[in-house]
Design a protein around this motif. Structure first.
Motif, PDB file in Angstrom:
ATOM      1  N   LYS A 103       1.898   1.848  -3.535  1.00 40.63           N
ATOM      2  CA  LYS A 103       0.765   2.304  -4.350  1.00 40.63           C
ATOM      3  C   LYS A 103       0.440   3.778  -4.086  1.00 40.63           C
ATOM      4  O   LYS A 103       0.306   4.574  -5.029  1.00 40.63           O
ATOM      5  CB  LYS A 103      -0.450   1.426  -4.050  1.00 40.63           C
ATOM      6  N   LEU A 104       0.324   4.149  -2.802  1.00 36.82           N
ATOM      7  CA  LEU A 104      -0.069   5.525  -2.471  1.00 36.82           C
ATOM      8  C   LEU A 104       1.050   6.517  -2.777  1.00 36.82           C
ATOM      9  O   LEU A 104       0.773   7.657  -3.163  1.00 36.82           O
ATOM     10  CB  LEU A 104      -0.469   5.615  -0.993  1.00 36.82           C
ATOM     11  N   ALA A 128      -6.475   6.270   4.704  1.00 39.31           N
ATOM     12  CA  ALA A 128      -5.455   7.104   4.058  1.00 39.31           C
ATOM     13  C   ALA A 128      -6.105   8.084   3.074  1.00 39.31           C
ATOM     14  O   ALA A 128      -5.765   9.268   3.031  1.00 39.31           O
ATOM     15  CB  ALA A 128      -4.442   6.216   3.335  1.00 39.31           C
ATOM     16  N   ARG A 129      -7.061   7.613   2.298  1.00 40.44           N
ATOM     17  CA  ARG A 129      -7.707   8.490   1.314  1.00 40.44           C
ATOM     18  C   ARG A 129      -8.606   9.518   1.999  1.00 40.44           C
ATOM     19  O   ARG A 129      -8.760  10.641   1.509  1.00 40.44           O
ATOM     20  CB  ARG A 129      -8.488   7.656   0.310  1.00 40.44           C
ATOM     21  N   LEU A 158       0.822  -1.207   0.000  1.00 38.03           N
ATOM     22  CA  LEU A 158       0.000   0.000   0.000  1.00 38.03           C
ATOM     23  C   LEU A 158       0.856   1.257   0.000  1.00 38.03           C
ATOM     24  O   LEU A 158       0.497   2.258  -0.644  1.00 38.03           O
ATOM     25  CB  LEU A 158      -0.939  -0.012   1.209  1.00 38.03           C
ATOM     26  N   GLU A 185      -4.898   1.175   6.696  1.00 38.77           N
ATOM     27  CA  GLU A 185      -5.828   0.788   5.644  1.00 38.77           C
ATOM     28  C   GLU A 185      -6.043   1.936   4.663  1.00 38.77           C
ATOM     29  O   GLU A 185      -6.016   3.119   5.025  1.00 38.77           O
ATOM     30  CB  GLU A 185      -7.163   0.346   6.254  1.00 38.77           C
ATOM     31  N   GLU A 186      -6.284   1.540   3.412  1.00 43.72           N
ATOM     32  CA  GLU A 186      -6.379   2.506   2.312  1.00 43.72           C
ATOM     33  C   GLU A 186      -7.544   3.466   2.493  1.00 43.72           C
ATOM     34  O   GLU A 186      -7.435   4.663   2.168  1.00 43.72           O
ATOM     35  CB  GLU A 186      -6.505   1.760   0.981  1.00 43.72           C
TER      36      GLU A 186
END
Length: 452
Positions: free
Chosen positions: A121-122, A226-227, A118, A222-223
């Motif tokens: 990715k981020l 984060a978003r 992750l 967790e994504e």
């Protein structure tokens, strides 16, 4: 005497069913298989289909949606894993596969691998870039805290903030910070606070919890959270765990505090430092004002000691004297200029008198009259000559006119049908209309009835 036995004939489905029974009864109920993922595909239903391979063979695998939902990392082709499950046969196609119930990466923990995946990715999407981070207000007046209401973190944050900046108002938004669904609830709370902030008027958000294991802190990796932090219009300080703990929430947030207690240090200034700085600035301001007043007084004394204040009319009298001098110079200049112009005018008058313009004008008038008479005579001669030439041309033209012979008894006959002058019998036909022109522009019309 032996009897001949008839061989048993099986259907395809029966054979596949037998194989399925043999495999499921002969093999262990659960097997652990190590291999490299290849051909990974997640179906729209949520089920996953792939193969595990090593140097010498490939094993088809399937993982149903409920089991895959428990996998924390993202499986991908080329990743070495250890899969646990049982071997089964898909009878309709006669194909056996390993039905995977659990899967873990080989050599590294599943959570650590999921964390690293992750992060990559981020970071590639730019969520960690400093360009997107919102500056923390210098003197925040209203701070929202998103953490568990029963944990020590809320007290650590509140004590730290109030000890440093007592005028700040704190608002607690209790959220779960551990367990299934905690990340989604924290993300929803951040979105809700942003949506209502026109009324709440929060300057800053602090999101965090105390320390723990990687599993305990996983909600902050967790994504979805984060978003939500990245999308927040309110600046966010992430305060998760202890000094050594780093979560994805820390990387996305606008500022990171290593512990909940340190969040207060990052969020607000120290009142003692601010007061000390104010005292220092006040002292500097007083010294600056005092210095400016002293300089102003000295400058005022210099001005008062100047001649303008000792004899204020002196400057006016000097200007009046200068004006008088300018007036005298101007008068002298005007008189001199007038004298020069009078002299120039007298010279011009004498020059004109020497030329005697009246005598010159008389001679020119005589010359003009003479030229006028000569021009009139020349024009008359030319006009007479042109009239004689025109009369001669008119006589010659009349002699050439075909109608001039009509006065001597001749006529001109024209075929009215064709419009041509009749010269021979070939120019007419029976039935044609004829026009005969006589002298005096008289015309007789006739018609041809017979021809010789």
């Amino acid at each position: 005497m032996q009897t001949k036995t008839t061989p048993t004939i099986y259907t395809v489905s029966q054979v596949n069913a037998l194989v399925k029974e043999v495999l499921e009864t002969s093999l262990p109920a659960r097997v652990m298989v190590k291999g490299e993922i290849t051909g990974w595909k997640q179906h729209g239903s949520g089920h996953c289909y792939f193969s595990l391979k090593d140097e010498g063979s490939v094993l088809p695998c399937a993982m149903w949606k409920p089991n895959f939902a428990r996998v924390r990392f993202r499986p991908e082709n080329g990743l070495a894993v250890i899969a646990t499950g049982f071997v089964s046969v898909y009878v309709p196609q006669g194909r056996y596969s390993l039905v995977v119930e659990e899967m873990a990466p080989e050599g590294v923990g599943a959570l650590q691998l999921a964390f690293e995946q992750l992060v990559r990715k981020l970071r590639a999407e730019g969520l960690f870039d400093d360009a997107h981070k919102i500056p923390i207000p210098t003197y925040p007046q209203r701070i929202g805290i998103l953490t568990s209401e029963s944990g020590a973190a809320v007290h650590d944050i509140a004590d730290s903030v109030h000890n440093r900046w007592p005028c700040t108002r704190l608002a607690l938004y209790p959220v779960p910070v551990q367990g299934e669904g905690a990340a989604r609830q924290i993300a929803a709370a951040i979105a809700d606070v942003n949506r209502r902030n026109a009324r709440l008027k929060l300057d800053l958000l602090i999101v965090g919890r105390g320390g723990g294991s990687l599993e305990d802190l996983w909600a902050f990796n967790e994504e979805v959270l984060a978003r939500a932090i990245f999308a927040s219009k309110i600046p966010i300080i992430s305060a998760v765990g202890h000094e050594v703990d780093t979560t994805i929430a820390d990387l996305v947030a606008d500022r990171r505090a290593s512990t909940p207690t340190k969040a207060g240090v990052v969020a607000v200034p120290d009142m003692r430092d601010v007061l000390s700085d104010l005292d220092h600035q006040g002292s500097r301001l007083m010294r600056s004002v005092r210095s400016r007043v002293e300089l102003g007084g000295e400058y005022l004394q210099t001005i008062l000691a100047s001649s303008a204040f000792r004899n204020p009319l002196l400057a006016v009298r000097m200007r009046e004297q200068h004006v008088d001098e300018l007036a005298s110079d101007l008068s002298a200049s005007v008189q001199s200029l007038l004298a020069q112009r009078r002299a120039m005018l007298q010279d011009c008058h004498e020059h004109i008198a020497r030329i005697e313009p009246h005598r010159l004008l008389g001679a020119m008038t005589v010359r003009l009259n003479e030229l006028t008479s000569r021009a009139r005579a020349a024009i008359t001669a030319v006009v007479n000559a042109r009239k004689m030439d025109l009369a001669a041309r008119e006589g010659r033209l009349a002699a050439l006119d075909p109608r001039s012979v009509l006065a001597r008894g001749y006529t001109i006959t024209t075929n009215k049908t064709t419009g041509k002058v009749v010269r021979t019998l070939d120019d007419i036909r029976v039935g044609d209309a004829m026009l005969t022109e006589l002298a005096g522009k008289t015309v007789i019309e006739s018609k041809v009835y017979n021809m010789p």
